[in-house]
Design a protein around this motif. Structure first.
Motif, short mmCIF file in Angstrom:
data_model
loop_
_atom_site.label_atom_id
_atom_site.label_comp_id
_atom_site.label_asym_id
_atom_site.label_seq_id
_atom_site.Cartn_x
_atom_site.Cartn_y
_atom_site.Cartn_z
N ALA A 55 0.76 -1.11 -0.05
CA ALA A 55 0.01 0.07 0.01
C ALA A 55 0.74 1.15 0.17
O ALA A 55 2.14 1.16 0.57
N VAL A 56 0.17 2.28 -0.35
CA VAL A 56 0.93 3.64 -0.52
C VAL A 56 0.04 4.55 0.12
O VAL A 56 -1.30 4.52 -0.04
N GLY A 78 5.32 5.91 1.72
CA GLY A 78 4.61 7.04 1.79
C GLY A 78 5.35 7.74 0.72
O GLY A 78 6.58 7.50 0.03
N LEU A 79 4.54 8.96 0.16
CA LEU A 79 5.01 9.73 -0.48
C LEU A 79 4.54 11.33 -0.47
O LEU A 79 3.28 11.23 0.24
N VAL A 106 3.57 7.81 -8.75
CA VAL A 106 3.71 6.75 -7.88
C VAL A 106 4.63 5.87 -8.45
O VAL A 106 4.32 5.36 -9.54
N ALA A 107 5.96 5.66 -7.83
CA ALA A 107 6.93 4.92 -8.45
C ALA A 107 6.86 3.45 -8.13
O ALA A 107 7.39 2.65 -7.56
N LEU A 113 -0.28 -2.56 -6.31
CA LEU A 113 -0.71 -2.33 -4.98
C LEU A 113 -2.13 -2.85 -4.70
O LEU A 113 -2.88 -2.85 -5.35
N GLY A 114 -2.16 -3.24 -3.34
CA GLY A 114 -3.52 -3.50 -2.64
C GLY A 114 -4.35 -2.35 -2.02
O GLY A 114 -5.58 -2.61 -1.78
N GLY A 115 -3.59 -1.32 -1.85
CA GLY A 115 -4.27 -0.11 -1.13
C GLY A 115 -3.80 0.98 -1.47
O GLY A 115 -2.48 1.12 -1.53
N VAL A 116 -4.40 2.13 -1.61
CA VAL A 116 -3.96 3.63 -1.42
C VAL A 116 -4.80 4.44 -0.56
O VAL A 116 -5.98 4.23 -0.29
N LEU A 117 -4.04 5.05 0.30
CA LEU A 117 -4.48 5.84 1.36
C LEU A 117 -4.20 7.42 0.88
O LEU A 117 -3.00 7.83 0.78
#
Length: 212
Positions: A55-56, A78-79, A106-107, A113-117
């Motif tokens: 996740a990110v 995180g970014l 997003v690199a 990914l399974g999740g984006v917050l």
């Protein structure tokens, strides 16, 4: 990085200028926020259940929420666009990856990914500029992956600009923001609206969506 003359550059500069104060402000912010903890826990549980815990957190600030996602069992990184925030995040959580990057870059590979917050990170985006970020969230999520949005809520059909303490920002109604996100290829799973806490000025909206 974005041109400093753009709203993105201006937002980055604004957060750089208050990075230490902001970090102090958000320290322990979840301690008395049972409903927010429950929302984040449900998000993490669904991401883990998808079989892909990667996740990110986009717009991670000083990294406190990214670290919370790790505590909830996600392989999170995180970014953020603000260099000072990334420096603080890396110093506080050296075991976690933090990228100096925009939310539309997003690199990671497609569908990885399974999740984006996005926890109060889209609020500074002018409504006309929202779509590229949503398309990037769709790109990086695997089919069935989860997107969780936290934002300041409004009542009417149109986004409402307001005097955010750091940088210009917008409030959205649940219906209006959900419509924008579903147009970008997501299906709504759950929504919630809570009244402001003692130190908050506005109601708080949460949208949980799945990549279709």
């Amino acid at each position: 990085m974005p041109d400093s003359s753009s709203y993105v550059g201006a937002t980055a500069d604004a957060y750089d200028a208050v990075a230490v104060l902001y970090t102090e402000f958000v320290a322990g912010i979840l301690d008395d926020a049972a409903l927010d903890r429950a929302t984040l826990a449900a998000f993490a549980e669904l991401v883990r259940a998808s079989g892909n815990p990667a996740a990110v957190e986009v717009g991670c600030g000083p990294g406190h929420m990214t670290a919370h996602l790790r505590d909830l069992g996600l392989d999170a990184f995180g970014l953020d666009i603000a260099p000072a925030m990334i420096d603080i995040a890396r110093g506080a959580h050296p075991e976690i990856r933090f990228d100096l990057s925009s939310m539309d870059a997003v690199a990671v590979p497609d569908a990885s990914l399974g999740g984006v917050l996005s926890w109060y990170s889209l609020i500074h985006t002018p409504p006309a500029e929202l779509r590229p970020y949503l398309e990037e969230f769709h790109r990086v999520l695997a089919p069935g992956g989860l997107l969780l949005l936290g934002f300041f809520a409004a009542d009417g059909p149109d986004p409402v600009p307001f005097d955010h303490r750091v940088a210009p920002a917008y409030r959205w109604s649940l219906d209006a923001l959900a419509a924008r996100v579903t147009e970008a290829g997501f299906t709504e799973v759950e929504r919630s609206l809570r009244e402001p806490a003692e130190n908050e000025r506005h109601r708080q909206g949460r949208l949980l969506l799945r990549r279709t």
